[in-house]
Each structure stands twice: as C-alpha cells, then as structure tokens.
Design a protein around this motif. Structure first.
Motif, PDB file in Angstrom:
ATOM      1  N   SER A  69      44.575  31.921  15.698  1.00  0.00           N
ATOM      2  CA  SER A  69      44.400  30.591  16.266  1.00  0.00           C
ATOM      3  C   SER A  69      42.943  30.158  16.180  1.00  0.00           C
ATOM      4  N   MET A  70      42.740  28.843  16.178  1.00  0.00           N
ATOM      5  CA  MET A  70      41.402  28.279  16.152  1.00  0.00           C
ATOM      6  C   MET A  70      40.693  28.583  17.465  1.00  0.00           C
ATOM      7  N   PRO A  71      39.418  28.999  17.413  1.00  0.00           N
ATOM      8  CA  PRO A  71      38.697  29.234  18.673  1.00  0.00           C
ATOM      9  C   PRO A  71      38.465  27.917  19.396  1.00  0.00           C
ATOM     10  N   ARG A  72      38.535  27.985  20.709  1.00  0.00           N
ATOM     11  CA  ARG A  72      38.297  26.784  21.503  1.00  0.00           C
ATOM     12  C   ARG A  72      37.747  27.174  22.858  1.00  0.00           C
ATOM     13  N   THR A  73      36.998  26.274  23.426  1.00  0.00           N
ATOM     14  CA  THR A  73      36.500  26.461  24.774  1.00  0.00           C
ATOM     15  C   THR A  73      37.521  25.858  25.738  1.00  0.00           C
ATOM     16  N   GLU A  74      37.371  26.144  27.007  1.00  0.00           N
ATOM     17  CA  GLU A  74      38.289  25.562  27.985  1.00  0.00           C
ATOM     18  C   GLU A  74      38.223  24.043  27.947  1.00  0.00           C
ATOM     19  N   ALA A  75      37.040  23.505  27.701  1.00  0.00           N
ATOM     20  CA  ALA A  75      36.874  22.066  27.513  1.00  0.00           C
ATOM     21  C   ALA A  75      35.953  21.870  26.317  1.00  0.00           C
ATOM     22  N   CYS A  76      36.337  20.989  25.400  1.00  0.00           N
ATOM     23  CA  CYS A  76      35.523  20.795  24.197  1.00  0.00           C
ATOM     24  C   CYS A  76      34.171  20.190  24.582  1.00  0.00           C
ATOM     25  N   GLN A  77      33.189  20.411  23.728  1.00  0.00           N
ATOM     26  CA  GLN A  77      31.827  19.962  24.002  1.00  0.00           C
ATOM     27  C   GLN A  77      31.329  19.033  22.900  1.00  0.00           C
ATOM     28  N   PHE A  78      30.659  17.998  23.317  1.00  0.00           N
ATOM     29  CA  PHE A  78      30.054  17.027  22.401  1.00  0.00           C
ATOM     30  C   PHE A  78      28.908  17.685  21.644  1.00  0.00           C
ATOM     31  N   LYS A  79      28.854  17.474  20.320  1.00  0.00           N
ATOM     32  CA  LYS A  79      27.743  17.985  19.523  1.00  0.00           C
ATOM     33  C   LYS A  79      26.960  16.856  18.871  1.00  0.00           C
ATOM     34  N   HIS A  80      27.667  15.908  18.223  1.00  0.00           N
ATOM     35  CA  HIS A  80      26.947  14.872  17.484  1.00  0.00           C
ATOM     36  C   HIS A  80      27.855  13.672  17.277  1.00  0.00           C
ATOM     37  N   LEU A  81      27.252  12.502  17.242  1.00  0.00           N
ATOM     38  CA  LEU A  81      27.985  11.251  17.040  1.00  0.00           C
ATOM     39  C   LEU A  81      27.328  10.452  15.927  1.00  0.00           C
ATOM     40  N   GLU A  82      28.141   9.893  15.059  1.00  0.00           N
ATOM     41  CA  GLU A  82      27.658   8.961  14.043  1.00  0.00           C
ATOM     42  C   GLU A  82      28.489   7.691  14.114  1.00  0.00           C
ATOM     43  N   LEU A  83      27.828   6.540  13.930  1.00  0.00           N
ATOM     44  CA  LEU A  83      28.495   5.244  13.893  1.00  0.00           C
ATOM     45  C   LEU A  83      28.198   4.600  12.548  1.00  0.00           C
ATOM     46  N   VAL A  84      29.253   4.284  11.820  1.00  0.00           N
ATOM     47  CA  VAL A  84      29.104   3.763  10.457  1.00  0.00           C
ATOM     48  C   VAL A  84      29.710   2.368  10.378  1.00  0.00           C
ATOM     49  N   VAL A 116      28.042  -6.316  14.190  1.00  0.00           N
ATOM     50  CA  VAL A 116      27.024  -5.286  14.443  1.00  0.00           C
ATOM     51  C   VAL A 116      26.500  -4.768  13.112  1.00  0.00           C
ATOM     52  N   PHE A 117      25.203  -4.463  13.084  1.00  0.00           N
ATOM     53  CA  PHE A 117      24.564  -4.000  11.863  1.00  0.00           C
ATOM     54  C   PHE A 117      24.281  -2.499  11.950  1.00  0.00           C
ATOM     55  N   GLN A 118      24.132  -1.871  10.776  1.00  0.00           N
ATOM     56  CA  GLN A 118      23.981  -0.418  10.731  1.00  0.00           C
ATOM     57  C   GLN A 118      22.745   0.065  11.488  1.00  0.00           C
ATOM     58  N   ASP A 119      21.634  -0.672  11.377  1.00  0.00           N
ATOM     59  CA  ASP A 119      20.420  -0.249  12.090  1.00  0.00           C
ATOM     60  C   ASP A 119      20.666  -0.167  13.593  1.00  0.00           C
ATOM     61  N   GLU A 120      21.377  -1.146  14.123  1.00  0.00           N
ATOM     62  CA  GLU A 120      21.689  -1.170  15.542  1.00  0.00           C
ATOM     63  C   GLU A 120      22.605  -0.015  15.923  1.00  0.00           C
ATOM     64  N   LEU A 121      23.591   0.276  15.052  1.00  0.00           N
ATOM     65  CA  LEU A 121      24.516   1.372  15.313  1.00  0.00           C
ATOM     66  C   LEU A 121      23.800   2.716  15.296  1.00  0.00           C
ATOM     67  N   THR A 122      22.851   2.873  14.387  1.00  0.00           N
ATOM     68  CA  THR A 122      22.109   4.133  14.296  1.00  0.00           C
ATOM     69  C   THR A 122      21.292   4.377  15.560  1.00  0.00           C
ATOM     70  N   VAL A 123      20.643   3.322  16.066  1.00  0.00           N
ATOM     71  CA  VAL A 123      19.870   3.444  17.297  1.00  0.00           C
ATOM     72  C   VAL A 123      20.787   3.818  18.461  1.00  0.00           C
ATOM     73  N   MET A 124      21.958   3.167  18.518  1.00  0.00           N
ATOM     74  CA  MET A 124      22.902   3.441  19.594  1.00  0.00           C
ATOM     75  C   MET A 124      23.397   4.884  19.525  1.00  0.00           C
ATOM     76  N   ALA A 125      23.749   5.364  18.318  1.00  0.00           N
ATOM     77  CA  ALA A 125      24.241   6.738  18.152  1.00  0.00           C
ATOM     78  C   ALA A 125      23.169   7.748  18.545  1.00  0.00           C
ATOM     79  N   ASN A 126      21.925   7.492  18.141  1.00  0.00           N
ATOM     80  CA  ASN A 126      20.836   8.410  18.477  1.00  0.00           C
ATOM     81  C   ASN A 126      20.621   8.494  19.982  1.00  0.00           C
ATOM     82  N   MET A 127      20.719   7.350  20.660  1.00  0.00           N
ATOM     83  CA  MET A 127      20.539   7.352  22.101  1.00  0.00           C
ATOM     84  C   MET A 127      21.645   8.136  22.807  1.00  0.00           C
ATOM     85  N   LEU A 128      22.901   7.910  22.378  1.00  0.00           N
ATOM     86  CA  LEU A 128      24.022   8.624  22.994  1.00  0.00           C
ATOM     87  C   LEU A 128      23.966  10.117  22.667  1.00  0.00           C
TER      88      LEU A 128
END
Length: 351
Positions: free
Chosen positions: A124-139, A168-180
């Motif tokens: 089976s695939m390894p998993r934690t009791e609750a999944c954890q956020f690692k990275h977000l990208e907005l395209v 929405v423009f890509q530059d704005e999305l990139t800033v938002m993704a980096n902040m989150l």
C-alpha cells in the motif's frame, strides 16, 4: 506442551507438506530427521498431534496434514530468519535502476516480494494520519480560469480547476501561491483551517479548494494497493482443486476490499506478523495465511507490505522477504519525507 521429539516430528510434517502438498507418511518423517525410532513410534506421536489439533489424517494409517495450530507452532520454531545477502545485493541493484518516485518503488517491491514468496503480494501507498501541504502552484489557463496544482508530502499531486470572478494574470497568481506556500507548508488541513483568517477573497477561494482536495485525500482509508503475483497463488494445488477458494479471493480483489479485509487483523506493533487461517478476523480469508509488516516512519508516513496465500506457504522465505523489503521501503520513505533512514537498511540503499 509438546516434547522435543514431538516438536521435531511436527516440524518435519509441516516442512515436507509445504514442499509436496501431500500427506506426510511416518516413514518419510523417520528418514527426514533420523530420529532413531520406529515408524510405529512416529505414528503414535502423529496420533497425539492429531488429538491435540496440530495435524489431521484422513484415517489412522494415512500421512499427516498440518492444521492452523500446527503451522503456528512451526512458525514459532523458525526463530530469526534472514534474507540472503546475495539477494540483498540484487534488490539494492534493482531499486537503484528505478526512478526516484514512490509509484516505481512500490510496484517493484510488490513484484520482488511476490517472486520471492511465490504468492500474491500487496503493497500500500504510505500515508500519514492526515496529509500535509508541501507546495502549491497556480497556473493561468485563460482569463479567469486557473489550474490549482497541490503537492502533498510524499510526492502526491492533486489538481483542480478554479474559476475566478475576474480576470487574473500569471504574475498575480505566482505572488499569491508564494504567499500561501509560506503560510501553509508542512500543515495538515485542520491546521490550515486554523490559520486562514485575514485572507483576501481570492486567497480564501484558493484555500477552500486546496482544503477540499486535502479532505478528499484524508477520506481515502484504503487506496488500491500495488498487487503482484496473483498467478502464483492461483496455481497452488489448494486453489486449483477448490474453485470456491479461487472465487472468494478474486471477488475480494475485484471489489477492491482485499487489503481492508487483511488489515482488520493487522497487529498495531511494528515488525513482521504472521496471521494463519482462522486467526484472520475476516471470514473470507480464513483459508489463507497473511505475512504482513508496516513500513515507513515511526509516528509518520507509513504503508503496509504483505503476502497472502494458502496456509501451506513457505513461511521462512516469506517472513524473510517481507521483513527485508519493509526495511528497504522504510529507508526510501525516510529519504522522501526527510526523516532518518533505519540503521538496519542495506547501506547501498541508504545513500
């Protein structure tokens, strides 16, 4: 409590039956261990084993066939079985040929385990009791349509389309993704919920989408495991002569609840565990044995590796295989999640 001689006779019966799948006669036991006693004495000991529920015999002069209790005694007598060093080197070489991604590792582990154990293997695939956020990208795809790409710990990637109510423009999305990313990295869904106050409307919309994805991931109690070696199990004499056993097993696979049936009997402690016949809590696998181990990080991402087959299985080889492959996978998961690699792991794989 069995005497040493009776234990030896039982071990001979189980060992020979595992190889031959045929009732083991008294004269074969005498020659197997050179007990220095007559065949009549062996038959008397076999009668005692039958009376105590370790073996069965079609009739008094017939050979012995192990029962669950006999297999349990045999497994207890095996001691610390080791995976051969030469085969450890081969496994190390094969894993080095696989791309550095979890799916490839688990598929290879299932294949190797099935081949070594000559029975069906599930990983089976390894998993934690609750999944954890690692990275977000907005395209940005077009005007107000955005592709949300969420990467979870363990290299799991989830995607979702998001419609904004404005362009929405890509530059704005990139800033938002980096902040989150700065705010949410390493957090679980519940922790993100606690920290998402003070966000703009757009940031809140993205947060709600990624929380939905994480909640869906957490709700998947049993993902489809990596399965290999079904043909090994189906070719065992027990199954070729019993269509009901085949039907029961294939139905569990087709309904995708074989792993959940196995895990109902899984011990909570670490290490390799052997569950024989009616020791399984799920009635559907009462005619099977399971050799199972958890792999992964202590108190972290963990999965299961196991072998399922008839109770007449090569326990020593299967236990050694499951134990070693669980160590290999634990080391790989430790590298992926940034934990410590278990010291018992082959150093070739730990580097």
């Amino acid at each position: 409590m069995l005497s040493p001689r009776t234990e030896t006779i039982l071990k001979s019966i189980v060992g020979q039956y595992i190889i031959s799948a045929a009732p083991v006669p008294s004269h074969s036991i005498s020659s197997d261990y050179e007990l220095g006693v007559s065949a009549a004495t062996v038959r008397n000991e076999m009668a005692h084993l039958e009376q105590e529920g370790y073996i069965t015999r079609p009739h008094p002069s017939a050979g012995g066939i192990p029962l669950d209790k006999g297999y349990r005694s045999y497994v207890a007598s095996l001691g610390d079985v080791q995976f051969p060093v030469a085969e450890q080197r081969l496994v190390s070489h094969l894993f080095h040929q696989v791309e550095q991604e979890m799916e490839g590792w688990l598929h290879l582990a299932a294949t190797l385990t099935a081949q070594k154990a000559q029975n069906m293997a599930l990983v089976s695939m390894p998993r934690t009791e609750a999944c954890q956020f690692k990275h977000l990208e907005l395209v940005s795809l077009q005007d107000s349509l955005v592709l949300l790409v969420l990467v979870l710990r363990g290299a799991k990637v989830r995607q979702q389309l998001v419609n904004f109510d404005r362009i929405v423009f890509q530059d704005e999305l990139t800033v938002m993704a980096n902040m989150l990313n700065d705010i949410y990295t390493g957090l679980t869904g519940s922790q993100i919920t606690d920290k998402n106050s003070g966000l703009t409307f757009d940031q809140q919309q993205i947060t709600e989408c990624l929380l939905d994805l994480m909640e869906a991931e957490d709700s998947q109690e049993f993902q489809d495991p990596y399965l290999d070696g079904l043909h090994f199990t189906l070719n065992q004499p027990e199954l070729t002569q019993n269509h009901w056993l085949v039907q029961t097993l294939t139905e569990l696979i087709e309904r995708r609840n074989l792993l959940s049936s196995i895990l109902t009997s899984r011990p909570t402690s670490r290490g390799v565990h052997v569950i024989i016949g009616r020791e399984n809590k799920a009635e559907a696998i009462h005619d099977y044995s399971v050799v199972i181990s958890q792999y992964g990080l202590p108190d972290g991402a963990a999965g299961t590796i196991c072998v399922i087959g008839p109770t007449r299985m090569p326990y020593a080889r299967t236990i050694a295989t499951v134990n070693y492959l669980s160590l290999v996978l634990s080391g790989l998961v430790a590298k992926l999640y940034g934990g410590e690699t278990p010291g018992e792991l082959n150093p070739d794989l730990a580097n």
